[in-house]
Design an enzyme around this catalytic site. Structure first.
Site, PDB file in Angstrom:
ATOM      1  N   THR A 189       0.849  -1.187   0.000  1.00 11.29           N
ATOM      2  CA  THR A 189       0.000   0.000   0.000  1.00 11.29           C
ATOM      3  C   THR A 189       0.883   1.235   0.000  1.00 11.29           C
ATOM      4  O   THR A 189       1.902   1.259   0.678  1.00 11.29           O
ATOM      5  CB  THR A 189      -0.819   0.034   1.314  1.00 11.29           C
ATOM      6  OG1 THR A 189      -1.738  -1.035   1.272  1.00 11.29           O
ATOM      7  CG2 THR A 189      -1.527   1.348   1.520  1.00 11.29           C
ATOM      8  N   THR A 207      -4.711   1.668  -1.983  1.00 12.19           N
ATOM      9  CA  THR A 207      -4.334   0.253  -2.063  1.00 12.19           C
ATOM     10  C   THR A 207      -5.383  -0.583  -2.783  1.00 12.19           C
ATOM     11  O   THR A 207      -6.557  -0.185  -2.864  1.00 12.19           O
ATOM     12  CB  THR A 207      -4.177  -0.310  -0.627  1.00 12.19           C
ATOM     13  OG1 THR A 207      -3.581  -1.597  -0.686  1.00 12.19           O
ATOM     14  CG2 THR A 207      -5.505  -0.425   0.093  1.00 12.19           C
ATOM     15  N   ARG A 217     -14.066  -7.512   1.660  1.00 10.77           N
ATOM     16  CA  ARG A 217     -13.117  -7.117   2.715  1.00 10.77           C
ATOM     17  C   ARG A 217     -12.590  -5.694   2.465  1.00 10.77           C
ATOM     18  O   ARG A 217     -12.221  -5.318   1.368  1.00 10.77           O
ATOM     19  CB  ARG A 217     -11.959  -8.104   2.732  1.00 10.77           C
ATOM     20  CG  ARG A 217     -10.911  -7.850   3.831  1.00 10.77           C
ATOM     21  CD  ARG A 217      -9.700  -7.148   3.314  1.00 10.77           C
ATOM     22  NE  ARG A 217      -8.668  -6.988   4.348  1.00 10.77           N
ATOM     23  CZ  ARG A 217      -7.605  -6.213   4.213  1.00 10.77           C
ATOM     24  NH1 ARG A 217      -7.435  -5.508   3.110  1.00 10.77           N
ATOM     25  NH2 ARG A 217      -6.723  -6.114   5.171  1.00 10.77           N
ATOM     26  N   VAL A 218     -12.595  -4.920   3.534  1.00 13.71           N
ATOM     27  CA  VAL A 218     -11.998  -3.584   3.482  1.00 13.71           C
ATOM     28  C   VAL A 218     -10.925  -3.537   4.569  1.00 13.71           C
ATOM     29  O   VAL A 218     -11.164  -3.980   5.700  1.00 13.71           O
ATOM     30  CB  VAL A 218     -13.066  -2.491   3.723  1.00 13.71           C
ATOM     31  CG1 VAL A 218     -12.420  -1.133   3.939  1.00 13.71           C
ATOM     32  CG2 VAL A 218     -14.038  -2.431   2.549  1.00 13.71           C
ATOM     33  N   GLY A 219      -9.778  -3.015   4.227  1.00 12.33           N
ATOM     34  CA  GLY A 219      -8.686  -2.954   5.200  1.00 12.33           C
ATOM     35  C   GLY A 219      -8.612  -1.621   5.915  1.00 12.33           C
ATOM     36  O   GLY A 219      -9.593  -0.873   6.003  1.00 12.33           O
ATOM     37  N   ASP A 220      -7.444  -1.319   6.401  1.00 13.75           N
ATOM     38  CA  ASP A 220      -7.230  -0.083   7.161  1.00 13.75           C
ATOM     39  C   ASP A 220      -7.070   1.150   6.275  1.00 13.75           C
ATOM     40  O   ASP A 220      -7.328   2.274   6.709  1.00 13.75           O
ATOM     41  CB  ASP A 220      -5.955  -0.211   8.001  1.00 13.75           C
ATOM     42  CG  ASP A 220      -4.728  -0.455   7.121  1.00 13.75           C
ATOM     43  OD1 ASP A 220      -4.809  -1.325   6.221  1.00 13.75           O
ATOM     44  OD2 ASP A 220      -3.704   0.220   7.307  1.00 13.75           O
ATOM     45  N   THR A 240       1.003   0.635   6.569  1.00 17.44           N
ATOM     46  CA  THR A 240       0.926  -0.426   5.566  1.00 17.44           C
ATOM     47  C   THR A 240       1.071  -1.752   6.306  1.00 17.44           C
ATOM     48  O   THR A 240       1.568  -1.793   7.422  1.00 17.44           O
ATOM     49  CB  THR A 240       2.011  -0.262   4.481  1.00 17.44           C
ATOM     50  OG1 THR A 240       1.881  -1.337   3.538  1.00 17.44           O
ATOM     51  CG2 THR A 240       3.415  -0.279   5.056  1.00 17.44           C
ATOM     52  N   GLY A 241       0.608  -2.803   5.666  1.00 15.78           N
ATOM     53  CA  GLY A 241       0.699  -4.114   6.304  1.00 15.78           C
ATOM     54  C   GLY A 241      -0.668  -4.671   6.622  1.00 15.78           C
ATOM     55  O   GLY A 241      -1.669  -4.237   6.049  1.00 15.78           O
ATOM     56  N   GLY A 243      -3.908  -4.938   7.556  1.00 16.53           N
ATOM     57  CA  GLY A 243      -4.833  -3.859   7.882  1.00 16.53           C
ATOM     58  C   GLY A 243      -5.709  -4.120   9.089  1.00 16.53           C
ATOM     59  O   GLY A 243      -6.040  -3.196   9.843  1.00 16.53           O
TER      60      GLY A 243
HETATM   61  N1  ASP Z   1      -2.878  -2.258   4.666  1.00 15.75           N
HETATM   62  C1  ASP Z   1      -3.359  -2.894   3.471  1.00 15.75           C
HETATM   63  C2  ASP Z   1      -4.638  -3.601   3.771  1.00 15.75           C
HETATM   64  O1  ASP Z   1      -4.732  -4.259   4.788  1.00 15.75           O
HETATM   65  C3  ASP Z   1      -2.407  -3.868   2.890  1.00 15.75           C
HETATM   66  C4  ASP Z   1      -1.097  -3.309   2.481  1.00 15.75           C
HETATM   67  O2  ASP Z   1      -0.527  -2.486   3.158  1.00 15.75           O
HETATM   68  O3  ASP Z   1      -0.654  -3.690   1.424  1.00 15.75           O
HETATM   69  O4  ASP Z   1      -5.520  -3.554   2.957  1.00 15.75           O
END
Ligand code: ASP
Length: 328
Positions: A189, A207, A217-220, A240-241, A243
């Site tokens: 991201t 992202t 699914r929705v992330g952070d 990032t990471g 989420g």
């Molecule tokens: N943070 C992002 C998510 O969980 C993933 C990413 O950082 O690539 O959607």
């Protein structure tokens, strides 16, 4: 709220000190342009592709553009690049083969816009900005976000490139029944934070989310306070990471609040990650990383595991930096 204009003071301080009553209005107006608080533009962003994004953001800042314009222009570079398989065009799809995008943006006045589960629109960050500027909402999702985008002139296009499709088909062949989250816990991201020459801050985050995620699914990344947070008085942070872990700890907001309490940007990133690490018995099997930019231009970056990189631009320099993981 918190926007810097006059001598680095805020409007309310001006009123408090009585300057507003003693300085002639015309004189005050004339001075606004010359006495803004000067800063050297700075941009920090996540991952290797941050280098090109920073370059674009710096172009905006060097031509006296705002931090807000810079963050949008910067991350649009990653969104438009079909070779970056974690953002925008060419992003890895969900389990069913749909590319669904999440993005948000925040300005120096605390305004925010966000889109989630957006399909077929290459620049979710720009849609998020429109949500921020044209509506009194913060977040639009799914079909509603797409209709809004189309109404505002965004083009509908197929975002699934041949390369991403082939990789998805390959992944699908190996899919086991329990592969809910998807084995490809990719973390690319782009979160990008900028400070402009008058000291204002802004941030953007965009992202395609975790590769082969469960549809819906929705992330952070599109969640204000999780994937991104900006407070012009204190600083900005982006994530990032994994989420889900960032959401559960309100990660970026936490980093900014820790800076407010006096933590350095570096220590704030580490402490926010520490909360996640402790929740997982000291050894989480995933990656989360934060970047932070304090209002005085000081930066921080930390990651749970090795492998995280961030791009930093200031002056004529634009360099990628490797971060040693807290755990390995
Ligand atoms: N943070 C992002 C998510 O969980 C993933 C990413 O950082 O690539 O959607």
């Amino acid at each position: 709220m918190g926007e810097r204009t006059y001598l680095g003071m805020e409007r309310r301080d001006f009123i408090k000190t009585g300057l507003i009553t003693t300085v002639a209005p015309t004189l005050l107006l004339a001075n606004i342009e010359t006495i803004k608080r000067a800063r050297n533009p700075i941009v920090i962003s996540t991952w290797n592709h941050g280098v090109k994004a920073n370059e674009e953001a710096m172009k905006v800042l060097f031509s006296k553009g705002s931090a807000l314009d810079a963050v949008e222009a910067g991350v649009k570079i990653s969104e438009a690049d079909p070779n970056i398989q974690s953002v925008g065009l060419g992003g890895r799809p969900d389990k069913d083969g749909h590319v669904t995008l999440d993005a948000c943006i925040m300005d120096s006045k605390g305004n925010a816009g966000s889109v989630a589960y957006l399909m077929d629109i290459k620049h979710p960050v720009s849609v998020a900005r429109k949500v921020m500027e044209l509506t009194n909402h913060v977040m639009l999702v799914g079909q509603g976000a797409k209709s809004f985008a189309i109404t505002h002139g965004f083009k509908e296009e197929n975002l699934l490139t041949e390369e991403s499709r082939t990789a998805w088909l390959k992944w699908k062949k190996k899919l086991g029944k329990k592969d809910d989250l998807g084995p490809n816990d990719d973390h690319d991201t782009i979160s990008l934070l900028a400070q402009d020459s008058v000291g204002n801050l802004a941030g953007a985050c965009t992202t395609s989310g975790l590769a082969y995620k469960i549809p819906g699914r929705v992330g952070d990344s599109p969640i204000i306070g999780a994937g991104l947070y900006v407070d012009n008085e204190i600083g900005a942070a982006g994530a990032t990471g994994r989420g889900e872990e960032v959401i559960k700890t309100t990660g970026s907001f936490l980093v900014v609040e820790l800076m407010r309490q006096g933590y350095t940007p570096q220590d704030a990133c580490r402490e926010a990650l520490g909360r996640i690490i402790r929740r997982h018995g000291g050894n989480p099997g995933f990656q989360v990383a934060y970047i932070a930019l304090r209002e005085d231009g000081e930066i921080g970056a930390a990651a749970i595991r090795k492998g995280f990189k961030y791009a930093l631009s200031s002056g004529n320099k634009n360099k990628l930096h490797s971060v040693k993981g807290i755990i390995n």
